[in-house]
Design an enzyme around this catalytic site. Structure first.
Site, PDB file in Angstrom:
ATOM      1  N   GLU A 278      12.160 -34.999  10.095  1.00  0.00           N
ATOM      2  CA  GLU A 278      12.472 -33.995   9.069  1.00  0.00           C
ATOM      3  C   GLU A 278      11.242 -33.148   8.739  1.00  0.00           C
ATOM      4  OE1 GLU A 278      15.638 -33.440   8.009  1.00  0.00           O
ATOM      5  OE2 GLU A 278      16.044 -34.904   9.581  1.00  0.00           O
ATOM      6  N   TRP A 281      10.968 -30.655  11.485  1.00  0.00           N
ATOM      7  CA  TRP A 281      11.910 -29.555  11.277  1.00  0.00           C
ATOM      8  C   TRP A 281      11.324 -28.524  10.313  1.00  0.00           C
ATOM      9  CZ3 TRP A 281      16.020 -27.462  13.426  1.00  0.00           C
ATOM     10  CH2 TRP A 281      16.842 -28.230  14.249  1.00  0.00           C
ATOM     11  N   TRP A 310      31.944  -9.820   7.790  1.00  0.00           N
ATOM     12  CA  TRP A 310      32.397 -11.019   7.104  1.00  0.00           C
ATOM     13  C   TRP A 310      33.532 -10.687   6.142  1.00  0.00           C
ATOM     14  CZ3 TRP A 310      30.280 -15.575   8.695  1.00  0.00           C
ATOM     15  CH2 TRP A 310      29.068 -15.507   9.386  1.00  0.00           C
ATOM     16  N   ASN A 345      21.151 -33.579   1.578  1.00  0.00           N
ATOM     17  CA  ASN A 345      21.039 -32.753   2.782  1.00  0.00           C
ATOM     18  C   ASN A 345      22.311 -32.740   3.630  1.00  0.00           C
ATOM     19  OD1 ASN A 345      19.349 -31.088   4.607  1.00  0.00           O
ATOM     20  ND2 ASN A 345      19.717 -32.779   6.024  1.00  0.00           N
ATOM     21  N   TRP A 363      26.721 -15.839   5.409  1.00  0.00           N
ATOM     22  CA  TRP A 363      25.770 -16.921   5.123  1.00  0.00           C
ATOM     23  C   TRP A 363      24.701 -16.502   4.116  1.00  0.00           C
ATOM     24  CZ3 TRP A 363      20.668 -15.893   6.183  1.00  0.00           C
ATOM     25  CH2 TRP A 363      20.391 -14.872   7.102  1.00  0.00           C
ATOM     26  N   TRP A 386      20.767 -22.404   6.700  1.00  0.00           N
ATOM     27  CA  TRP A 386      21.975 -21.582   6.589  1.00  0.00           C
ATOM     28  C   TRP A 386      22.320 -20.909   7.919  1.00  0.00           C
ATOM     29  CZ3 TRP A 386      26.024 -21.103   3.566  1.00  0.00           C
ATOM     30  CH2 TRP A 386      25.989 -21.727   2.321  1.00  0.00           C
TER      31      TRP A 386
END
Length: 468
Positions: A278, A281, A310, A345, A363, A386
């Site tokens: 993590e 990331w 969208w 998460n 998003w 996102w």
């Protein structure tokens, strides 16, 4: 002079370290000068949440006292915008003949532009890097470019740390021969900060490090891989607000982790490595934004998705925001966010997928809503997460992978414990039916929970056609 920004800490702070190791700015017996700008108008323009702002203020107030023990006088100056910061610093440096302003660099585009403006105005700015473990731009592929996929980046990042190590400056403590500031000076500065208590359930960084984080490493780290996806238990470290606010250094975190598991950089198949993963990331997303500044401006990483039209149904968006979609796990997650300023998460992925794939809502609206409510709002990680969920980003899930919120609920909240905590209207629903209770409620004449705003199967087919 020392300029604090997203780094309100004395532990592993490069700008503070080099500031104290120079003779610039003061004689040995007079206090050195430091500054921190409280710019709420600018923060709100960047969608910082009120709980994060309160969290920052509490740490700024605590830092006043901590720096006093280092013979540093921290001034907390209230100005509205980045332009005001530039003007204030320009005038201050000219008035006091400041020859160096020490600061740690910030990643985001507007912050970078502010620093360039400072330099153009003659502010003698000296910048260091404090927000990552490996310096940004150092981990590159064989062609010298940023990786577009996480796993190769992770492997290259691990190789870099194994072979070259990483800089760690440790904690700065007061030298015995330095006099501290008078108490009345500290209090006069401290009075500027007024906490509204929004972040009060989150301890300050020093207390977190001593109690919460140490307990996590000792008792929860080995089980993190199994517990991390279960929202009804506290199986995670809760460190994200501290990293996002810069009050804890990522290099300190890695040092603590390696002290606990010395071989972790090699033991990539160990349960403990899933937590280090993590951190990597986080490094990946910050490197990505460093190389692709367009991400700061709400552009899709994959350009072919930039002109998507969208649906952006306002009624559905409001239902999502308020936790009234009719899908219990989605609704419980959104109510957790609204009530606490934090979200588990696994649930962030579930609600993001639901907004973009089930509702076909941009998003960027979800990204903005998260930033406006999360205590750990961080542009790089929030944007990366996102765009991953929306399939528009770097190393994103393919558009045809669409989370089934009912199945996610059955897997990760099998007994409905988390759902019942935030949806008390479903407290009497049996475990088996709670994940999508509408048929059961109708059969048993139970009311009080909203009907689903979309049908999962229909929404999935629409999403596939929409993206294709």
């Amino acid at each position: 002079m020392l300029w604090f920004r997203n780094d309100l800490r004395t532990h592993d702070n490069p700008a503070l370290h080099y500031f104290l190791n120079t003779s610039c700015g003061s004689s040995s017996d007079s206090p050195r000068k430091a500054i921190f700008f409280i710019s709420e108008k600018q923060w709100l323009a960047h969608d910082w949440s009120l709980i994060k702002i309160d969290f920052i203020k509490r740490h700024a107030a605590a830092l006043v006292d901590e720096l006093a023990n280092l013979n540093i006088e921290l001034s907390l100056v209230e100005v509205d915008t980045f332009d005001d910061q530039v003007n204030y610093l320009t005038q201050y440096c000219q008035a006091h003949n400041v020859d160096t302003v020490f600061a740690n660099s910030e990643l985001e585009f507007n912050e970078h532009q502010r620093d360039l403006n400072c330099i153009k105005q003659g502010v003698p700015l000296m910048l260091y890097e404090a927000d990552v473990i490996v310096p940004k731009g150092l981990v590159l592929n064989q062609s010298g470019s940023m990786f577009k996929v996480f796993t190769p980046f992770k492997n290259a990042w691990l190789k870099q740390v194994r072979t070259a190590g990483f800089d760690y400056l440790g904690k700065i403590t007061r030298a015995d021969d330095k006099e501290t500031l008078a108490d009345n000076k500290v209090k006069s500065v401290n009075n500027i900060i007024k906490s509204d208590g929004l972040s009060g359930t989150w301890p300050l960084a020093k207390e977190y490090e001593a109690n919460v984080f140490s307990t996590f490493l000792q008792t929860k780290l080995t089980g993190y891989e199994q517990c991390r996806d279960i929202p009804s238990i506290k199986g995670t470290s809760g460190i994200s607000p501290y990293l996002a606010a810069g009050v804890i250094s990522p290099r300190y975190v890695l040092i603590a982790l390696l002290n606990r598991c010395p071989d972790l950089l090699l033991a990539t198949d160990s349960p403990e490595f899933s937590w280090l993963n993590e951190l990597i990331w986080r490094e990946f997303y910050r490197n990505l934004m460093f190389h692709e500044q367009k991400l700061c401006k709400h552009y899709c990483f994959k350009e072919q998705y930039q002109l998507i039209t969208w649906h952006n149904n306002q009624t559905m968006f409001t239902a999502w925001c308020e936790g009234k979609t009719g899908y219990p796990l989605v609704d419980a997650a959104m109510r957790q966010l609204n009530q606490t300023g934090w979200m588990h998460n696994r649930l962030r992925m579930v609600v993001a997928s639901f907004l973009t794939k089930h509702l076909l809502i941009d998003w960027r609206l979800g990204e903005k809503y998260f930033m406006q409510h999360l205590i750990d709002g961080d542009l790089a990680s929030n944007n990366g997460g996102w765009q991953w969920a929306a399939s528009t980003g770097c190393d994103a899930q393919p558009y045809f992978r669409i989370f089934n919120p009912i199945r996610q609920s059955e897997r990760f909240d099998p007994n409905g414990e988390f759902i019942r905590k935030y949806l008390p209207e479903l407290s009497s629903i049996p475990d088996k039916q709670i994940h999508f209770p509408h048929k059961y409620m109708e059969q048993n004449n139970i009311s009080g929970y909203v009907k689903p705003i979309v049908d999962h199967k229909e929404a999935r087919l629409k999403a596939l056609a929409f993206y294709k």
